[in-house]
Design a protein around this motif. Structure first.
Motif, PDB file in Angstrom:
ATOM      1  N   ALA A 127       0.773  -1.178   0.058  1.00 11.14           N
ATOM      2  CA  ALA A 127       0.009  -0.209  -0.048  1.00 11.14           C
ATOM      3  C   ALA A 127       0.920   1.188   0.041  1.00 11.14           C
ATOM      4  O   ALA A 127       0.354   2.119  -0.653  1.00 11.14           O
ATOM      5  N   VAL A 128       1.974   1.220   0.598  1.00 15.87           N
ATOM      6  CA  VAL A 128       2.896   2.400   0.698  1.00 15.87           C
ATOM      7  C   VAL A 128       3.045   2.902  -0.764  1.00 15.87           C
ATOM      8  O   VAL A 128       3.131   3.944  -0.949  1.00 15.87           O
ATOM      9  N   VAL A 129       3.771   1.804  -1.500  1.00 21.46           N
ATOM     10  CA  VAL A 129       4.229   1.778  -2.960  1.00 21.46           C
ATOM     11  C   VAL A 129       3.097   2.373  -3.689  1.00 21.46           C
ATOM     12  O   VAL A 129       3.041   3.381  -4.636  1.00 21.46           O
ATOM     13  N   THR A 130       2.100   1.973  -3.485  1.00 22.78           N
ATOM     14  CA  THR A 130       0.727   2.099  -4.656  1.00 22.78           C
ATOM     15  C   THR A 130       0.367   3.395  -4.087  1.00 22.78           C
ATOM     16  O   THR A 130      -0.111   3.843  -5.125  1.00 22.78           O
ATOM     17  N   GLU A 131       0.110   3.699  -2.858  1.00 25.21           N
ATOM     18  CA  GLU A 131      -0.333   4.852  -2.602  1.00 25.21           C
ATOM     19  C   GLU A 131       0.502   6.160  -3.234  1.00 25.21           C
ATOM     20  O   GLU A 131       0.106   7.193  -3.724  1.00 25.21           O
ATOM     21  N   THR A 132       1.927   5.747  -3.269  1.00 18.82           N
ATOM     22  CA  THR A 132       2.703   6.902  -3.734  1.00 18.82           C
ATOM     23  C   THR A 132       2.709   6.847  -5.287  1.00 18.82           C
ATOM     24  O   THR A 132       2.566   8.093  -5.727  1.00 18.82           O
ATOM     25  N   VAL A 133       2.443   5.844  -5.863  1.00 17.08           N
ATOM     26  CA  VAL A 133       2.330   5.690  -7.459  1.00 17.08           C
ATOM     27  C   VAL A 133       1.195   6.339  -7.881  1.00 17.08           C
ATOM     28  O   VAL A 133       1.187   7.244  -8.739  1.00 17.08           O
ATOM     29  N   PHE A 134       0.130   6.317  -7.305  1.00 21.51           N
ATOM     30  CA  PHE A 134      -1.372   6.998  -7.632  1.00 21.51           C
ATOM     31  C   PHE A 134      -1.762   8.021  -6.922  1.00 21.51           C
ATOM     32  O   PHE A 134      -2.682   8.566  -6.998  1.00 21.51           O
ATOM     33  N   GLY A 135      -0.863   8.540  -6.076  1.00 23.43           N
ATOM     34  CA  GLY A 135      -1.004   9.794  -5.447  1.00 23.43           C
ATOM     35  C   GLY A 135      -2.226   9.721  -4.290  1.00 23.43           C
ATOM     36  O   GLY A 135      -3.024  10.889  -4.196  1.00 23.43           O
ATOM     37  N   ARG A 136      -2.576   8.650  -3.695  1.00 31.69           N
ATOM     38  CA  ARG A 136      -3.635   8.659  -2.837  1.00 31.69           C
ATOM     39  C   ARG A 136      -3.048   8.846  -1.460  1.00 31.69           C
ATOM     40  O   ARG A 136      -2.115   8.597  -1.048  1.00 31.69           O
ATOM     41  N   ALA A 137      -3.915   9.239  -0.590  1.00 31.62           N
ATOM     42  CA  ALA A 137      -3.773   9.345   0.912  1.00 31.62           C
ATOM     43  C   ALA A 137      -4.501   8.205   1.603  1.00 31.62           C
ATOM     44  O   ALA A 137      -5.568   7.838   1.456  1.00 31.62           O
ATOM     45  N   GLY A 138      -3.558   7.518   2.188  1.00 30.74           N
ATOM     46  CA  GLY A 138      -4.028   6.155   2.978  1.00 30.74           C
ATOM     47  C   GLY A 138      -3.114   5.817   4.087  1.00 30.74           C
ATOM     48  O   GLY A 138      -2.204   6.572   4.462  1.00 30.74           O
ATOM     49  N   ILE A 139      -3.472   4.562   4.773  1.00 30.36           N
ATOM     50  CA  ILE A 139      -2.498   4.195   5.808  1.00 30.36           C
ATOM     51  C   ILE A 139      -1.087   4.090   5.368  1.00 30.36           C
ATOM     52  O   ILE A 139      -0.220   4.168   6.154  1.00 30.36           O
ATOM     53  N   GLY A 140      -0.925   3.724   4.102  1.00 30.19           N
ATOM     54  CA  GLY A 140       0.408   3.431   3.569  1.00 30.19           C
ATOM     55  C   GLY A 140       1.152   4.796   3.541  1.00 30.19           C
ATOM     56  O   GLY A 140       2.173   4.929   4.064  1.00 30.19           O
ATOM     57  N   ARG A 141       0.634   5.960   2.951  1.00 33.62           N
ATOM     58  CA  ARG A 141       1.050   7.021   2.949  1.00 33.62           C
ATOM     59  C   ARG A 141       1.296   7.624   4.337  1.00 33.62           C
ATOM     60  O   ARG A 141       2.358   8.432   4.418  1.00 33.62           O
ATOM     61  N   LEU A 142       0.212   7.386   5.159  1.00 35.60           N
ATOM     62  CA  LEU A 142       0.585   7.967   6.569  1.00 35.60           C
ATOM     63  C   LEU A 142       1.704   7.414   7.161  1.00 35.60           C
ATOM     64  O   LEU A 142       2.381   7.975   7.991  1.00 35.60           O
ATOM     65  N   ALA A 143       1.941   5.936   7.074  1.00 32.80           N
ATOM     66  CA  ALA A 143       3.008   5.420   7.601  1.00 32.80           C
ATOM     67  C   ALA A 143       4.390   6.092   7.040  1.00 32.80           C
ATOM     68  O   ALA A 143       5.494   6.201   7.818  1.00 32.80           O
ATOM     69  N   GLU A 144       4.414   6.081   5.715  1.00 33.07           N
ATOM     70  CA  GLU A 144       5.566   6.726   5.120  1.00 33.07           C
ATOM     71  C   GLU A 144       5.948   8.184   5.509  1.00 33.07           C
ATOM     72  O   GLU A 144       7.040   8.438   5.867  1.00 33.07           O
ATOM     73  N   GLN A 145       4.941   9.039   5.795  1.00 30.10           N
ATOM     74  CA  GLN A 145       5.087  10.304   6.154  1.00 30.10           C
ATOM     75  C   GLN A 145       5.560  10.193   7.893  1.00 30.10           C
ATOM     76  O   GLN A 145       6.376  11.045   8.132  1.00 30.10           O
ATOM     77  N   ALA A 146       4.883   9.512   8.478  1.00 26.64           N
ATOM     78  CA  ALA A 146       5.163   9.188  10.124  1.00 26.64           C
ATOM     79  C   ALA A 146       6.568   8.713  10.071  1.00 26.64           C
ATOM     80  O   ALA A 146       7.479   9.365  11.043  1.00 26.64           O
ATOM     81  N   VAL A 147       7.210   7.905   9.396  1.00 26.32           N
ATOM     82  CA  VAL A 147       8.629   7.633   9.481  1.00 26.32           C
ATOM     83  C   VAL A 147       9.449   8.896   8.880  1.00 26.32           C
ATOM     84  O   VAL A 147      10.506   9.208   9.753  1.00 26.32           O
ATOM     85  N   SER A 148       9.099   9.477   7.868  1.00 25.47           N
ATOM     86  CA  SER A 148      10.098  10.413   7.421  1.00 25.47           C
ATOM     87  C   SER A 148       9.987  11.723   8.432  1.00 25.47           C
ATOM     88  O   SER A 148      11.161  12.252   8.556  1.00 25.47           O
ATOM     89  N   ASN A 149       9.006  12.062   9.021  1.00 30.88           N
ATOM     90  CA  ASN A 149       8.844  13.008  10.239  1.00 30.88           C
ATOM     91  C   ASN A 149       9.030  12.492  11.585  1.00 30.88           C
ATOM     92  O   ASN A 149       9.057  13.370  12.449  1.00 30.88           O
ATOM     93  N   GLN A 150       9.575  11.313  11.575  1.00 27.93           N
ATOM     94  CA  GLN A 150       9.945  10.714  12.930  1.00 27.93           C
ATOM     95  C   GLN A 150       8.667  11.037  14.181  1.00 27.93           C
ATOM     96  O   GLN A 150       8.831  11.307  15.149  1.00 27.93           O
ATOM     97  N   ASP A 151       7.491  10.512  13.652  1.00 27.61           N
ATOM     98  CA  ASP A 151       6.393  10.813  14.416  1.00 27.61           C
ATOM     99  C   ASP A 151       6.030   9.529  15.044  1.00 27.61           C
ATOM    100  O   ASP A 151       5.142   8.694  14.491  1.00 27.61           O
ATOM    101  N   THR A 152       6.611   9.301  15.974  1.00 25.97           N
ATOM    102  CA  THR A 152       6.398   7.909  16.684  1.00 25.97           C
ATOM    103  C   THR A 152       4.896   7.338  17.151  1.00 25.97           C
ATOM    104  O   THR A 152       4.309   6.543  16.699  1.00 25.97           O
ATOM    105  N   PRO A 153       3.998   8.670  17.715  1.00 26.46           N
ATOM    106  CA  PRO A 153       2.851   7.998  18.031  1.00 26.46           C
ATOM    107  C   PRO A 153       2.121   7.609  16.828  1.00 26.46           C
ATOM    108  O   PRO A 153       1.287   6.782  16.991  1.00 26.46           O
ATOM    109  N   VAL A 154       2.198   8.486  16.007  1.00 23.49           N
ATOM    110  CA  VAL A 154       1.463   8.096  14.504  1.00 23.49           C
ATOM    111  C   VAL A 154       1.776   6.848  14.128  1.00 23.49           C
ATOM    112  O   VAL A 154       0.961   5.837  13.655  1.00 23.49           O
TER     113      VAL A 154
END
Length: 192
Positions: A127-154
């Motif tokens: 889902a992380v890769v698929t949401e990135t390719v299609f520009g969709r906001a979902g749990i995969g994109r949320l996880a990827e952004q949480a990792v890059s922002n070091q947002d541990t609670p999310v």
């Protein structure tokens, strides 16, 4: 007698799951956009409707997951076809369709169902890769952004929701076993 052309088609269809297992998710997504959106114009990727915007991402996620399931199902069907009870049912005059739908499929679907529960975890990773390719906001994109922002609670929330969904799916799979195979219902009833 089997026709040589049909056996070649059957062999080709049996090779398709292996092909889809090897295809990277991001490449498949890009190819689907190119073919179905730009060349054929069937699905819009620019301002799509709510349902139309899900068609290509769902296909992109489903193809790599369905490929190993198809491989397991094909092998299970071949294995069950060789069982002695199939010969007995066939000798009693059952048609091939009856044999496949009532006897072979019910026994062959159990390993496939088990693998479907296990492969659900792969959907989350895809889902992380698929949401990135299609520009969709979902749990995969949320996880990827949480990792890059070091947002541990999310990130912890995403992991907990994903783990809970994984456990729930596997629980449903385990509860479906006695429904599909009555022998399992009798053996669990005998133990209790």
């Amino acid at each position: 007698a089997h026709l040589p052309g049909l056996s070649r088609i059957g062999d080709g269809l049996r090779a398709l799951p292996s092909l889809f297992v090897a295809v990277p998710v991001f490449w498949l997504g890009i190819v689907l956009i190119q073919v179905f959106s730009f060349q054929l114009g069937l699905v819009s990727v620019v301002n799509p409707g709510p349902v139309e915007g899900l068609i290509l991402p769902v296909l992109t996620l489903a193809a790599p997951i369905s490929a190993p399931l198809a491989q397991i199902l094909i092998r299970s069907i071949d294995s069950v076809r060789r069982q002695p009870f199939v010969t007995v049912v066939r000798a009693r005059g059952a048609s091939e369709w009856w044999l496949l739908s009532r006897n072979i499929a019910r026994n062959a679907v159990l390993p496939t169902l088990t693998m479907a529960g296990v492969l659900f975890g792969e959907l989350i990773g895809g889902a992380v890769v698929t949401e990135t390719v299609f520009g969709r906001a979902g749990i995969g994109r949320l996880a990827e952004q949480a990792v890059s922002n070091q947002d541990t609670p999310v990130l912890l929330a995403v992991v907990i929701v994903s783990a809970a969904a994984f456990v729930l799916i596997n629980l449903i799979v385990d509860l479906l076993y006695p429904v599909l195979d009555p022998r399992l219902a009798r053996s669990t009833g005998a133990r209790s």
